[in-house]
Write an enzyme that holds these catalytic residues in place. Structure first.
Site, mmCIF file in Angstrom:
data_model
loop_
_atom_site.group_PDB
_atom_site.id
_atom_site.type_symbol
_atom_site.label_atom_id
_atom_site.label_comp_id
_atom_site.label_asym_id
_atom_site.label_seq_id
_atom_site.Cartn_x
_atom_site.Cartn_y
_atom_site.Cartn_z
ATOM 1 N N SER A 47 35.787 39.865 47.186
ATOM 2 C CA SER A 47 36.023 41.254 47.125
ATOM 3 C C SER A 47 34.748 42.200 47.204
ATOM 4 O O SER A 47 34.084 41.933 46.391
ATOM 5 C CB SER A 47 37.429 41.624 45.973
ATOM 6 O OG SER A 47 37.451 43.218 46.125
ATOM 7 N N TYR A 85 40.142 42.788 37.670
ATOM 8 C CA TYR A 85 40.176 42.238 39.041
ATOM 9 C C TYR A 85 38.781 41.938 39.658
ATOM 10 O O TYR A 85 38.581 40.656 40.186
ATOM 11 C CB TYR A 85 40.845 42.955 39.798
ATOM 12 C CG TYR A 85 40.998 42.590 41.529
ATOM 13 C CD1 TYR A 85 41.468 41.641 41.660
ATOM 14 C CD2 TYR A 85 39.936 43.399 42.355
ATOM 15 C CE1 TYR A 85 41.505 40.986 43.004
ATOM 16 C CE2 TYR A 85 40.146 42.790 43.636
ATOM 17 C CZ TYR A 85 40.974 41.677 44.102
ATOM 18 O OH TYR A 85 40.886 41.281 45.656
#
Length: 331
Positions: A137, A162
């Site tokens: 990501s 995350y």
């Protein structure tokens, strides 16, 4: 839709997160190219399960597609899938997504993103597929001050759990590639959007709120930029990555950015949605949310060179396609 020639003799791909936004599209593209696809997903209720089923309905019944509902953190269950099928390609897209939710339920991120990834790489260690492609990501860059985010930038200061779990995947992946010779590609996705996307993302939630005359929260009072990347462009990059594994004999591992290379200001993004919907948003300007970043901007030179990756979808076109889908699906 991907229209290139199939890969010759049928190969088998395992796609995790197959009911997810990117996973369902990747599964369809691999089927189009002649692969047999084993899809797995735990179908959790982080967001509307009916939308996940809608995506799966487009795959179910297609020749070569099979589906298993399982939790990747349950390694014995993952072991059974690998033992039951000769798997040539693994595309690991399953993850607990979302920055805000990681503040509320950190255990879900450790279970899905850390333990789930471990189940995959351990099975790749023993079963040796030709290539493991996994989703990282843009969040790993944190609050990067560079004009463009490059794969060589330091990513040691994630600002959310995350992001930290995605960084851990990259590190664990590198060690497995080095130790066991597993060809591996990590793809840093930059704000992927499009029809049947994730309802927890801003473009989806803003569309719903504007149509229902509800206010939208504009974080950091609108002073944000995002490198929004349309799903078809991401899909082209993922498929190209799948079919071009790294060749390094010492460490067959690489990290690549997949973005649009064209950051968009949040204000312009909202204006574009308003024009497409024919309604003005009710805006609540609020402070920065914990765990968020001010800007994402993908340097895609490496993907251009290695994968011939060339995103072409501008935000006006991509949001237009999303709005058309949204109206048809919900209205």
């Amino acid at each position: 839709m991907m229209t290139d020639a199939p890969p010759g003799p049928s190969k088998t791909a395992l796609v995790t997160g197959a009911a997810g936004f990117i996973g369902a599209n990747v599964s369809a593209a691999l089927l189009d190219r002649g692969y047999s696809v084993i899809g797995v997903d735990n179908l959790n209720d982080y967001y509307d399960v009916a939308l996940k089923q809608y995506r799966l309905d487009g795959l179910t019944g297609r020749p070569g597609f099979s589906f298993n509902t399982l939790d990747l953190a349950n390694q014995p269950a993952v072991d059974e899938v690998f033992e039951a099928h000769p798997i040539d390609l693994v595309v690991h897209l399953a993850a607990q997504a979302g920055v805000r939710y990681s503040l509320q339920n950190p255990d879900a991120y450790i279970r899905s993103n850390v333990l789930g990834f471990q189940s995959i790489v351990e099975n790749c260690r023993y079963h040796q597929p030709e290539h493991l492609v996994f989703a990282s990501s843009s969040s790993v860059y944190g609050n990067n001050n560079a004009e463009w985010f490059s794969e060589t930038d330091n990513t040691d200061t994630p600002v959310s759990l995350y992001a930290a779990t995605k960084k851990s995947n990259e590190l664990v992946g590198h060690s497995y590639a080095k130790l066991y010779g597993i060809a591996m590609t990590g793809l840093r996705f930059f704000t992927v959007y499009g029809p049947a996307g994730r309802p927890d993302m801003a473009y989806f939630d803003f569309t719903r709120a504007i149509l229902e005359n509800e206010p939208i929260r504009v974080f950091n009072r609108g002073q944000l930029m995002r490198d929004f990347t349309y799903i078809d462009d991401i899909l082209a990059g993922v498929i190209a990555a799948c079919e071009a594994p790294p060749k390094d004999q010492d460490v067959p591992f690489r990290i690549l950015n997949l973005g649009n290379n064209e950051p968009v200001a949040l204000g312009y993004f909202i204006e574009t949605l308003e024009q497409l919907l024919g309604k003005e948003a009710i805006k609540e300007y609020v402070d920065m949310q914990p765990g968020d970043v001010y800007k994402t901007a993908a340097n895609i030179d490496a993907a251009r060179h290695l994968l011939h990756y060339h995103p072409t979808t501008r935000i006006e076109e991509g949001l237009g396609k999303f709005v058309d889908w949204y109206r048809a699906y919900y209205e």
